[in-house]
Design a protein around this motif. Structure first.
Motif, PDB file in Angstrom:
ATOM      1  N   ALA A 287     -12.005 -12.612  -7.924  1.00 54.21           N
ATOM      2  CA  ALA A 287     -11.118 -11.624  -8.544  1.00 54.21           C
ATOM      3  C   ALA A 287     -10.003 -12.298  -9.331  1.00 54.21           C
ATOM      4  O   ALA A 287      -9.474 -11.737 -10.287  1.00 54.21           O
ATOM      5  CB  ALA A 287     -10.521 -10.713  -7.473  1.00 54.21           C
ATOM      6  N   ARG A 288      -9.638 -13.493  -8.924  1.00 56.77           N
ATOM      7  CA  ARG A 288      -8.589 -14.237  -9.631  1.00 56.77           C
ATOM      8  C   ARG A 288      -9.164 -15.107 -10.741  1.00 56.77           C
ATOM      9  O   ARG A 288      -8.446 -15.902 -11.341  1.00 56.77           O
ATOM     10  CB  ARG A 288      -7.826 -15.112  -8.641  1.00 56.77           C
TER      11      ARG A 288
ATOM     12  N   TYR B  76     -14.508 -13.631  -2.497  1.00 54.16           N
ATOM     13  CA  TYR B  76     -14.170 -12.402  -3.228  1.00 54.16           C
ATOM     14  C   TYR B  76     -12.817 -12.480  -3.943  1.00 54.16           C
ATOM     15  O   TYR B  76     -12.698 -12.178  -5.129  1.00 54.16           O
ATOM     16  CB  TYR B  76     -14.182 -11.212  -2.262  1.00 54.16           C
TER      17      TYR B  76
ATOM     18  N   ALA C  62      -8.804  -1.199   0.548  1.00 50.29           N
ATOM     19  CA  ALA C  62      -7.511  -1.869   0.699  1.00 50.29           C
ATOM     20  C   ALA C  62      -7.690  -3.388   0.691  1.00 50.29           C
ATOM     21  O   ALA C  62      -6.923  -4.119   0.049  1.00 50.29           O
ATOM     22  CB  ALA C  62      -6.847  -1.415   2.001  1.00 50.29           C
ATOM     23  N   ALA C  63      -8.739  -3.862   1.394  1.00 50.14           N
ATOM     24  CA  ALA C  63      -8.991  -5.304   1.452  1.00 50.14           C
ATOM     25  C   ALA C  63      -9.283  -5.853   0.055  1.00 50.14           C
ATOM     26  O   ALA C  63      -8.774  -6.906  -0.329  1.00 50.14           O
ATOM     27  CB  ALA C  63     -10.171  -5.598   2.384  1.00 50.14           C
ATOM     28  N   SER C  64     -10.081  -5.107  -0.705  1.00 47.90           N
ATOM     29  CA  SER C  64     -10.410  -5.545  -2.061  1.00 47.90           C
ATOM     30  C   SER C  64      -9.156  -5.639  -2.916  1.00 47.90           C
ATOM     31  O   SER C  64      -8.941  -6.624  -3.627  1.00 47.90           O
ATOM     32  CB  SER C  64     -11.406  -4.560  -2.675  1.00 47.90           C
ATOM     33  N   GLU C  65      -8.313  -4.613  -2.809  1.00 48.70           N
ATOM     34  CA  GLU C  65      -7.063  -4.584  -3.579  1.00 48.70           C
ATOM     35  C   GLU C  65      -6.174  -5.772  -3.251  1.00 48.70           C
ATOM     36  O   GLU C  65      -5.661  -6.457  -4.129  1.00 48.70           O
ATOM     37  CB  GLU C  65      -6.293  -3.315  -3.215  1.00 48.70           C
ATOM     38  N   VAL C  66      -6.011  -6.000  -1.948  1.00 51.97           N
ATOM     39  CA  VAL C  66      -5.065  -7.008  -1.516  1.00 51.97           C
ATOM     40  C   VAL C  66      -5.591  -8.413  -1.835  1.00 51.97           C
ATOM     41  O   VAL C  66      -4.827  -9.359  -1.977  1.00 51.97           O
ATOM     42  CB  VAL C  66      -4.734  -6.820  -0.012  1.00 51.97           C
ATOM     43  N   LEU C  67      -6.911  -8.523  -2.003  1.00 48.88           N
ATOM     44  CA  LEU C  67      -7.482  -9.816  -2.387  1.00 48.88           C
ATOM     45  C   LEU C  67      -7.358 -10.057  -3.894  1.00 48.88           C
ATOM     46  O   LEU C  67      -7.817 -11.072  -4.403  1.00 48.88           O
ATOM     47  CB  LEU C  67      -8.955  -9.897  -1.973  1.00 48.88           C
ATOM     48  N   GLY C  68      -6.758  -9.087  -4.587  1.00 47.43           N
ATOM     49  CA  GLY C  68      -6.450  -9.319  -5.992  1.00 47.43           C
ATOM     50  C   GLY C  68      -7.365  -8.603  -6.968  1.00 47.43           C
ATOM     51  O   GLY C  68      -7.259  -8.806  -8.166  1.00 47.43           O
ATOM     52  N   ALA C  69      -8.288  -7.760  -6.454  1.00 41.99           N
ATOM     53  CA  ALA C  69      -9.210  -7.073  -7.354  1.00 41.99           C
ATOM     54  C   ALA C  69      -8.545  -5.850  -7.959  1.00 41.99           C
ATOM     55  O   ALA C  69      -7.831  -5.123  -7.275  1.00 41.99           O
ATOM     56  CB  ALA C  69     -10.466  -6.654  -6.594  1.00 41.99           C
TER      57      ALA C  69
ATOM     58  N   PHE D 188     -16.820  -6.941   3.707  1.00 40.98           N
ATOM     59  CA  PHE D 188     -17.703  -6.180   2.832  1.00 40.98           C
ATOM     60  C   PHE D 188     -19.123  -6.300   3.388  1.00 40.98           C
ATOM     61  O   PHE D 188     -19.702  -7.388   3.379  1.00 40.98           O
ATOM     62  CB  PHE D 188     -17.614  -6.707   1.399  1.00 40.98           C
TER      63      PHE D 188
ATOM     64  N   PHE E  90       0.831  -1.209   0.000  1.00 35.83           N
ATOM     65  CA  PHE E  90       0.000   0.000   0.000  1.00 35.83           C
ATOM     66  C   PHE E  90       0.862   1.253   0.000  1.00 35.83           C
ATOM     67  O   PHE E  90       0.444   2.313  -0.435  1.00 35.83           O
ATOM     68  CB  PHE E  90      -0.923   0.032   1.226  1.00 35.83           C
TER      69      PHE E  90
ATOM     70  N   PHE F  89      -7.580  -6.966   8.908  1.00 37.69           N
ATOM     71  CA  PHE F  89      -7.526  -5.614   9.457  1.00 37.69           C
ATOM     72  C   PHE F  89      -8.071  -5.587  10.880  1.00 37.69           C
ATOM     73  O   PHE F  89      -8.833  -6.464  11.278  1.00 37.69           O
ATOM     74  CB  PHE F  89      -8.344  -4.658   8.590  1.00 37.69           C
TER      75      PHE F  89
ATOM     76  N   PRO G 150      -0.444  -4.189  -4.536  1.00 37.78           N
ATOM     77  CA  PRO G 150      -0.968  -5.117  -3.512  1.00 37.78           C
ATOM     78  C   PRO G 150      -1.675  -6.319  -4.123  1.00 37.78           C
ATOM     79  O   PRO G 150      -1.536  -7.444  -3.645  1.00 37.78           O
ATOM     80  CB  PRO G 150      -1.956  -4.260  -2.726  1.00 37.78           C
ATOM     81  N   ALA G 151      -2.431  -6.062  -5.222  1.00 45.48           N
ATOM     82  CA  ALA G 151      -3.229  -7.134  -5.817  1.00 45.48           C
ATOM     83  C   ALA G 151      -2.361  -8.290  -6.309  1.00 45.48           C
ATOM     84  O   ALA G 151      -2.831  -9.413  -6.431  1.00 45.48           O
ATOM     85  CB  ALA G 151      -4.059  -6.571  -6.979  1.00 45.48           C
TER      86      ALA G 151
ATOM     87  N   THR H  39     -12.992  -3.318  -7.832  1.00 48.69           N
ATOM     88  CA  THR H  39     -13.187  -2.690  -6.523  1.00 48.69           C
ATOM     89  C   THR H  39     -14.305  -1.648  -6.601  1.00 48.69           C
ATOM     90  O   THR H  39     -15.169  -1.574  -5.728  1.00 48.69           O
ATOM     91  CB  THR H  39     -11.886  -2.026  -6.050  1.00 48.69           C
TER      92      THR H  39
END
Lengths: 366, 289
Positions: free
Chosen positions: A110-111, A106, B187-194, A95, A60, A89, A80-81, B199
């Motif tokens: 996304a993958r 999720y 941030a969570a969405s990003e780090v999960l690969g989205a 979500f 980040f 956190f 980060p992705a 996002t």
């Protein structure tokens, strides 16, 4: 519940990382070498830079200097992705508009994982965190501890190389916190995933981590096993921040084998460790003595004199607050199993150390 | 202090109702009563008030011209709302993600138009959009067009001016909704690969729905009833419900027909508001964690 380790954890190297926010230095030359499958705690007071370091590892924040290496890959250029790290956190950040199952799926979606794979993984993850049957609920219908388990399942579902936990237990009440600490440690062992735990809670760091990195003002004070951190603190900060310590002024008399012989201002001589190297005769030092390393009933003229101010029976131990001749207040902790008695306020006592090398001396800076 | 606070919190319903009484009285006298008069008036079959019936409604609903005015007014609201949403959302997002200084600057710019009169703002748009206006002068001096474009008295002109006038009504609820979104979710969405689009589509947009619904409702209601801007920018060629109503009542003195127009317009607006409200209730669940 017979989940095999997801995969062998990858190593993490924090290589000479420094970070500046404008003119202020948040991190100063941090070096950490975390082995695959290890659980390392980043411990320090708020503002010490531990969360900044976590965010740098996650991608980040781009560090000002240094490298982050996960496994054999330098990941500095990756967003980060694409770092394949999992984060839990402090507020879980589930979500709120998605069901538990959708939350966990999720990262897989996304993958581009197929629906079948998503469904199968969600079921396995819910099983792993003991929340089978909760898949169709919304996060707000779950308790804090359950939400945290979902956050953990969501992070682990993508089979990350590194798991990052940002003060994950801070929002839980005390009893639940211990349960969750045990639970997280169990899951971490089970999955064999390399884990970084950010915390300001020393008990949490000492009880959960294989090794603890103590940070203060953006500097790494010590990186060692929990027992080393407690028994042989490298710096005065570590000594006072981790566990409690009585600080007494003293003057170096000379060496005593591996130890340093110090004459305390309040009277009596002690043999102390000197982690900062041997100090020359006559130099002023601050001696840190842990409450359990002091004895309250030294015979005859041994040790130094003090007067009991208060006795606090704390269940397994009893703590006496004693004032020395120089006016310094000391806390002395003794186990109660021997039936050690509470001493009344005003009782004159002699105080000594429990043995050589238990106390630590640091150069007196003030 | 603690005791009285406790008593107040127990007694809260009685307390609240009494506090609302003056406003309720005011509403009853100056809103409900005239509305009732309006309803009664709309059932008069002619201006003499001698006969009663639904002739006025039949006349409106059977008249293609009147229905056209109603349709174009409701459609105008849709267009203005869409423009406000498309341009307002990014501003609200910027506001939610900026530091305190930029934040208050954005808020000031958004609120600034509200501090000037609608009439002044609308005349400013006439200056901007006119044949010798700023837009045409610029386009011509750049050689992009040879003759001035017709911007004033067009649909485009009305939508543009109304969107600017009503923009704060969209941005304010959106900014509130967006600032409630936990940055950690992104941030969570990003780090999960989205990626950024995923996002946005899966996390940020759904969570901003309550703000979108509230903002759209306000913008829509305000733009279809914006008499001044509609009339001045639209000019004589474009007729919308508020002006139509005004002509019937003031110029033609046909009060029963004007009353019927009002009631039909009111029902149409209420129908739209109900749809928004339902959407809002459905999306409200998203906003809370």
């Amino acid at each position: 519940m017979s989940s095999a380790p997801i995969h062998a954890g990858r190593s993490l190297v924090v290589d000479a990382v420094s970070h500046r926010f404008g003119p202020s230095t948040a991190l100063q030359d941090i070096n950490l070498d975390v082995k695959g499958g290890e659980l390392v705690a980043l411990l320090g007071p708020s503002g010490c830079g531990k969360t900044t370091l976590l965010r740098i590892i996650a991608g980040f924040i781009a560090q000002s200097e240094g490298r982050i290496v996960i496994g054999d890959d330098v990941v500095d250029a990756l967003p980060p992705a694409r770092r394949a790290v999992g984060i839990v956190f402090q507020n879980y950040a589930l979500f709120p508009h998605m069901t538990i199952a959708e939350n966990i799926a999720y990262g897989l979606a996304a993958r581009g994982a197929s629906r079948t794979v998503q469904k199968e993984t969600v079921a396995r993850m819910l099983d792993l965190v003991k929340l089978g049957g909760f898949g169709e609920r919304l996060p707000r219908q779950l308790s804090g501890g359950q939400q945290q388990r979902v956050a953990l399942a969501r992070a682990l579902a993508i089979e990350p190389s590194i798991l990052l936990l940002d003060e994950p237990f801070a929002a839980l009440d005390k009893n639940l916190r211990l349960d969750m600490q045990i639970e997280v440690k169990r899951l971490q062992r089970l999955s064999g995933i390399t884990t970084i735990l950010v915390t300001h809670d020393q008990e949490e760091a000492l009880s959960m981590a294989d090794r603890v990195a103590v940070l203060s003002h953006g500097r790494l004070e010590q990186f060692a096993t929990p027992t080393s951190i407690y028994d042989t603190p490298a710096t005065r900060f570590v000594n006072t921040f981790v566990g409690s310590a009585n600080e007494l002024g003293g003057t170096v008399l000379g060496t005593d084998g591996d130890f340093l012989r110090v004459r305390l201002d309040s009277g009596g001589d002690v043999s102390v460790r000197a982690p900062g190297g041997m100090l020359s005769e006559g130099s002023r030092v601050a001696v840190c003595l842990r409450p359990e390393h002091l004895r309250i009933d030294a015979p005859g003229e041994d040790g130094f004199a003090g007067v009991v101010e208060m006795a606090l029976p704390l269940g397994p131990t009893v703590v006496h607050e004693v004032r020395t001749g120089t006016g310094a207040a000391l806390k002395i902790s003794e186990p109660r199993s021997g039936g050690s008695l509470l001493r009344a306020a005003g009782t004159a006592v002699r105080i000594s150390t429990a043995g050589p090398g238990l106390a630590t001396a640091y150069p007196q800076t003030v | 202090m603690a005791a009285s606070g406790l008593r107040r919190s127990i007694d809260v319903s009685g307390y609240d109702l009494r506090l609302a009484m003056p406003l309720a009285g005011f509403f009853a006298a100056f809103f409900l009563a005239p509305l009732a008069v309006l309803v009664v008036l709309s059932f008069q079959t002619d201006t003499t008030g001698a006969h009663w019936g639904v002739t006025q409604y039949v006349q409106f609903l059977g008249d293609a011209f009147s229905l056209g005015v109603l349709a174009s007014t409701l459609w105008l609201g849709v267009k203005v709302t869409a423009v406000c949403l498309v341009f307002g959302w990014p501003v609200a997002w910027l506001h939610a993600r900026s530091g305190p200084t930029v934040k208050s600057l954005i808020m000031l710019i958004v609120l600034l138009p509200l501090l000037t009169s609608v009439v002044v703002r609308t005349f400013a748009w006439i200056v901007i959009l006119g044949r010798q206006g700023i837009v045409n002068a610029t386009l011509m001096s750049l050689g992009l067009v040879e003759a001035p474009l017709k911007l004033l008295y067009t649909d485009l002109g009305v939508v543009t001016a109304l969107a600017q006038v009503q923009m704060p009504l969209m941005v304010l609820p959106l900014a509130t909704a967006l600032s409630r979104i936990d940055p950690n979710l992104v941030a969570a969405s990003e780090v999960l690969g989205a990626g950024e689009w995923r996002t946005f589509a899966k996390v940020i947009l759904p969570l901003s729905l309550p703000g979108i619904v509230a903002g759209s409702m306000l913008t829509y209601a305000a733009s279809i009833t914006a008499f001044i801007t509609q009339s001045l920018i639209g000019g004589g060629q474009m007729l919308f419900m508020p002006m139509y109503l005004y002509q019937q009542a003031s110029t033609l003195q046909n009060w029963p027909f004007a009353a019927a127009i009002s009631i039909i317009f009111l029902i149409a607006v209420l129908a739209v508001v109900t749809v928004f409200n339902t959407l809002g209730r459905l999306s409200r669940g998203f906003a809370q964690g």
